[in-house]
Design an enzyme around this catalytic site. Structure first.
Site, mmCIF file in Angstrom:
data_model
loop_
_atom_site.group_PDB
_atom_site.id
_atom_site.type_symbol
_atom_site.label_atom_id
_atom_site.label_comp_id
_atom_site.label_asym_id
_atom_site.label_seq_id
_atom_site.Cartn_x
_atom_site.Cartn_y
_atom_site.Cartn_z
ATOM 1 N N TYR A 1 -5.770 -4.883 3.985
ATOM 2 C CA TYR A 1 -5.731 -4.827 2.403
ATOM 3 C C TYR A 1 -6.885 -5.533 1.575
ATOM 4 O O TYR A 1 -6.821 -5.373 0.285
ATOM 5 C CB TYR A 1 -4.214 -5.162 1.967
ATOM 6 C CG TYR A 1 -3.232 -4.478 2.514
ATOM 7 C CD1 TYR A 1 -2.894 -3.163 2.076
ATOM 8 C CD2 TYR A 1 -2.362 -4.886 3.579
ATOM 9 C CE1 TYR A 1 -1.786 -2.389 2.523
ATOM 10 C CE2 TYR A 1 -1.468 -4.269 4.346
ATOM 11 C CZ TYR A 1 -1.159 -2.807 3.798
ATOM 12 O OH TYR A 1 -0.100 -2.014 4.073
ATOM 13 N N HIS B 1 -2.830 4.276 -3.039
ATOM 14 C CA HIS B 1 -2.648 3.272 -1.714
ATOM 15 C C HIS B 1 -4.106 2.693 -1.322
ATOM 16 O O HIS B 1 -5.005 3.360 -1.792
ATOM 17 C CB HIS B 1 -2.127 3.966 -0.525
ATOM 18 C CG HIS B 1 -1.021 4.675 -0.877
ATOM 19 N ND1 HIS B 1 0.378 4.108 -0.905
ATOM 20 C CD2 HIS B 1 -0.549 5.983 -1.051
ATOM 21 C CE1 HIS B 1 1.230 4.699 -0.992
ATOM 22 N NE2 HIS B 1 0.806 6.161 -1.229
HETATM 23 C C1 DHK Z 1 0.915 -0.758 0.707
HETATM 24 C C2 DHK Z 1 1.781 -0.879 1.569
HETATM 25 O O1 DHK Z 1 2.463 -2.175 1.362
HETATM 26 C C3 DHK Z 1 2.330 -0.065 2.698
HETATM 27 O O2 DHK Z 1 3.771 -0.342 2.888
HETATM 28 C C4 DHK Z 1 1.898 1.301 2.506
HETATM 29 C C5 DHK Z 1 0.182 0.651 0.962
HETATM 30 C C6 DHK Z 1 0.477 1.353 2.505
HETATM 31 C C7 DHK Z 1 -1.401 0.742 0.542
HETATM 32 O O3 DHK Z 1 -2.193 1.000 1.363
HETATM 33 O O4 DHK Z 1 -1.796 0.006 -0.431
HETATM 34 O O5 DHK Z 1 2.340 1.942 3.486
#
Ligand code: DHK
Length: 175
Positions: A24, A102
């Site tokens: 992330y 996402h």
């Molecule tokens: C963020 C999340 O918390 C996951 O549950 C999703 C998403 C993906 C993201 O890529 O921002 O599957």
């Protein structure tokens, strides 16, 4: 007055920057908000930027976006993406132009992340560009809001055929 885009974030996104940074990234939620605000302002829009770990709160904010006349919604429903009929129903009810975002590419990840319920009501989906997914979504929504005969309340979430029909009707009227 500038039109407002609602940017709504689901569960665990409050941990952005420290949560699995290899997936992330390192940008914190507060920094992402600042990035979104300046990207939206550059396009002539204001933003409401929120995060909740609670499904019902996200539902209420989707309804609030409609009630306050927002231009559209950018939604990262996170873990609720594939499970929340309530969020899908709220999007179907408000019929606002909606960009599903996402940070990661959900289709390159585990299979349980693939079947997005949000996608069924979204105008489009941007996934996999890190936090840049949000600025791409702002550009997309700004384009939709500006495009004459483009996707509006009437056509949000509708398949392209319906949109062409609506645009054709508008052209006929204009002639
Ligand atoms: C963020 C999340 O918390 C996951 O549950 C999703 C998403 C993906 C993201 O890529 O921002 O599957």
């Amino acid at each position: 007055m500038a039109k407002t885009i609602y940017i709504l974030n689901g569960p665990n996104l409050n941990l952005l920057g420290t949560r699995e940074p290899e997936k992330y990234g390192h940008t914190r939620l507060g920094d992402l908000e600042a990035i979104c605000r300046s990207a939206a302002e550059a396009q002539g829009f204001a933003i409401v930027f929120r995060q909740s770990n609670l499904e019902g709160e996200l539902v209420s904010w989707i309804q609030e976006a409609k009630a306050t006349g927002a231009a559209g919604i950018i939604l990262n429903a996170a873990g609720y993406t594939t499970t929340s009929v309530a969020i899908l129903d709220a999007l179907l009810a408000v019929k606002l132009p909606t960009v599903e975002v996402h940070i990661t590419n959900i289709h390159a990840r585990e299979e349980f992340r693939h079947n997005s319920l949000v996608s069924r009501a979204a105008t489009g989906l941007i996934s996999g560009f890190g936090v840049e997914s949000y600025t791409l979504a702002i550009a997309a929504l700004a384009g939709l809001a500006r495009a004459p005969g483009g996707r509006t309340e009437e056509t949000a979430g509708a398949p392209d055929k319906t949109i062409s029909k609506t645009i054709n009707k508008k052209f006929k009227k204009a002639k």
